[in-house]
Design a protein around this motif. Structure first.
Motif, PDB file in Angstrom:
ATOM      1  N   UNK A  37      -9.381  -5.941 -12.397  1.00 34.63           N
ATOM      2  CA  UNK A  37      -9.255  -5.067 -11.226  1.00 34.63           C
ATOM      3  C   UNK A  37      -8.505  -5.785 -10.112  1.00 34.63           C
ATOM      4  N   UNK A  38      -8.731  -7.081  -9.951  1.00 32.29           N
ATOM      5  CA  UNK A  38      -8.018  -7.843  -8.922  1.00 32.29           C
ATOM      6  C   UNK A  38      -6.522  -7.874  -9.202  1.00 32.29           C
ATOM      7  N   UNK A  39      -6.155  -7.983 -10.467  1.00 28.49           N
ATOM      8  CA  UNK A  39      -4.735  -8.000 -10.829  1.00 28.49           C
ATOM      9  C   UNK A  39      -4.070  -6.664 -10.510  1.00 28.49           C
ATOM     10  N   UNK A  40      -4.794  -5.565 -10.758  1.00 26.37           N
ATOM     11  CA  UNK A  40      -4.253  -4.244 -10.422  1.00 26.37           C
ATOM     12  C   UNK A  40      -4.098  -4.127  -8.911  1.00 26.37           C
ATOM     13  N   UNK A  41      -5.067  -4.657  -8.152  1.00 26.03           N
ATOM     14  CA  UNK A  41      -4.967  -4.634  -6.686  1.00 26.03           C
ATOM     15  C   UNK A  41      -3.771  -5.447  -6.213  1.00 26.03           C
TER      16      UNK A  41
END
Length: 174
Positions: A37-41
């Motif tokens: 999820x952090x990578x998508x953010x």
């Protein structure tokens, strides 16, 4: 993105709710946002992680105002105790337990302690094996190791033995 057998995870992004839900369920299980999820953010160039993903236990403002008041009270109380301690120390002479014991023994026996003690511990005494770093080997164990040695012919005593002419027992007697 679909789930694949090689271990990839799917992150579902909702713009309306400003949420990121990953198939690994790390946030649901542990309360920590997963790397997926952090990578998508990061790809979406999000400047700030949404507040719903930072749980209360990770925040600095967790301590309520009541606890801060208690801390102030406790620090004042500790300061007062230290002040009383220094006041008592200045008024009463302090004797250690050993000094108290020594004075009570002197009073009971009516004898003072000698200033100079002439008795010293003995020097030059060594316990067996102490300080050598090696263990003592029993005679039975010495016999076993000597029995395993290869026998050779000694030129002095002319016998097949575990010694030679350099360390023959007959060498000292001749």
């Amino acid at each position: 993105m679909q789930l694949k057998a090689n271990g990839q995870h799917m992150v579902v992004k909702s713009k309306i709710e400003n949420s990121y839900d990953c198939s690994c369920n790390c946030f649901v299980r542990n309360g920590i946002l997963c790397c997926h999820a952090l990578k998508v953010m990061l790809n979406d160039e999000v400047d700030r992680i949404p507040d719903k993903y930072i749980l209360r236990r990770w925040r600095r403002d967790l301590v309520p105002v009541e606890c801060e008041m208690r801390n102030i009270f406790l620090s004042k109380f500790v300061d007062q105790l230290q002040e009383w301690d220094t006041k008592i120390d200045s008024e009463l002479p302090i004797q250690s337990h050993a000094q108290e014991t020594t004075t009570s023994i002197k009073e009971f026996l009516g004898v003072s302690q000698l200033e100079n003690i002439d008795v010293l511990p003995p020097t030059g005494i060594r316990n067996k094996g102490y300080g050598t770093g090696k263990r003592l080997i029993s005679t039975a164990q010495k016999a076993i190791t000597n029995g395993k040695r290869q026998k050779r012919k000694c030129r002095l005593c002319r016998q097949m033995a575990t010694h030679d002419s350099r360390n023959c027992p007959k060498r000292d007697s001749t």
